[in-house]
Design a protein around this motif. Sequence first.
Motif, PDB file in Angstrom:
ATOM      1  N   HIS A 190       0.831  -1.203   0.000  1.00 34.89           N
ATOM      2  CA  HIS A 190       0.000   0.000   0.000  1.00 34.89           C
ATOM      3  C   HIS A 190       0.869   1.259   0.000  1.00 34.89           C
ATOM      4  O   HIS A 190       0.580   2.214  -0.705  1.00 34.89           O
ATOM      5  CB  HIS A 190      -0.936  -0.009   1.203  1.00 34.89           C
ATOM      6  CG  HIS A 190      -1.978  -1.076   1.111  1.00 34.89           C
ATOM      7  ND1 HIS A 190      -2.841  -1.177   0.048  1.00 34.89           N
ATOM      8  CD2 HIS A 190      -2.278  -2.106   1.936  1.00 34.89           C
ATOM      9  CE1 HIS A 190      -3.639  -2.215   0.227  1.00 34.89           C
ATOM     10  NE2 HIS A 190      -3.315  -2.803   1.362  1.00 34.89           N
ATOM     11  N   ARG A 207      -4.567   0.670   4.129  1.00 36.34           N
ATOM     12  CA  ARG A 207      -3.359   0.154   4.750  1.00 36.34           C
ATOM     13  C   ARG A 207      -3.542  -0.017   6.255  1.00 36.34           C
ATOM     14  O   ARG A 207      -3.026  -0.945   6.854  1.00 36.34           O
ATOM     15  CB  ARG A 207      -2.206   1.117   4.477  1.00 36.34           C
ATOM     16  CG  ARG A 207      -0.877   0.654   5.036  1.00 36.34           C
ATOM     17  CD  ARG A 207       0.130   1.758   4.921  1.00 36.34           C
ATOM     18  NE  ARG A 207      -0.324   2.945   5.633  1.00 36.34           N
ATOM     19  CZ  ARG A 207       0.095   4.171   5.361  1.00 36.34           C
ATOM     20  NH1 ARG A 207       0.914   4.388   4.382  1.00 36.34           N
ATOM     21  NH2 ARG A 207      -0.344   5.194   6.053  1.00 36.34           N
ATOM     22  N   LEU A 218      -6.095   4.430  -0.357  1.00 32.38           N
ATOM     23  CA  LEU A 218      -5.169   3.320  -0.093  1.00 32.38           C
ATOM     24  C   LEU A 218      -4.488   3.455   1.265  1.00 32.38           C
ATOM     25  O   LEU A 218      -4.254   2.471   1.948  1.00 32.38           O
ATOM     26  CB  LEU A 218      -4.109   3.248  -1.191  1.00 32.38           C
ATOM     27  CG  LEU A 218      -4.485   2.347  -2.359  1.00 32.38           C
ATOM     28  CD1 LEU A 218      -3.448   2.475  -3.462  1.00 32.38           C
ATOM     29  CD2 LEU A 218      -4.620   0.890  -1.928  1.00 32.38           C
TER      30      LEU A 218
END
Length: 201
Positions: free
Chosen positions: A11, A84, A80
């Motif tokens: 990520h 994560r 993202l």
Amino acid sequence: MNCKEALPLMHDYLDGDLSQPEALKLKEHFVQCTNCRTLFKELERTDAMVRSLPPTSVPDDLTERIMGGLPVVKKRNSWLQWVRKHPAASVAVVFLALMFGSFMAMWNQDGELMVKGTDLQDVIIQGDTVIVPEGHTVNGNLVVKSGKLQVNGDVTGNLIVIDGSLNLASTAHIYGQITKVDEVMGWFWYKINTFLEQFSE
Ligand SMILES: [Zn+2]
């Protein structure tokens, strides 16, 4: 590095936050681990896809709806970065990416006529034209892909026309919603929405 350590680094990498030594370690892991390599490809593809969408085609609350009920993303963070911090959600992302892959396959498969519904016995198919005759009732939804839908009768559910045309006669009654999907992305979001509706009901 094990797979558990590799995931957050993937990520970071997609966010452009990964330091050179970390990137190198991640690469080394990919050499040994097919699973992570495949996962990374899916993440990369999903990331590229989401970034390539015109802002208007993504419902504002889509990310939140996908991640359903989990904490709200801070605006300045990319989705993202948020994922994560919630590795379980990565599974959802990969799932969506895989779904997208299979939709693309479905979409590309044909210009072949597809008719779907729970009650098709009164529906007439002539060439690429699907007809609901006057005075007849289709119970439930009717989905037509790559064809012409001519409705002269009643449909109690939703009408969905994908990559085709729709003609409603003055005698037609549609009790549900009418959805026209002309592009592959539209088709994708339509499927995502259908998928998400299962959870919101
Ligand atoms: Zn691994």
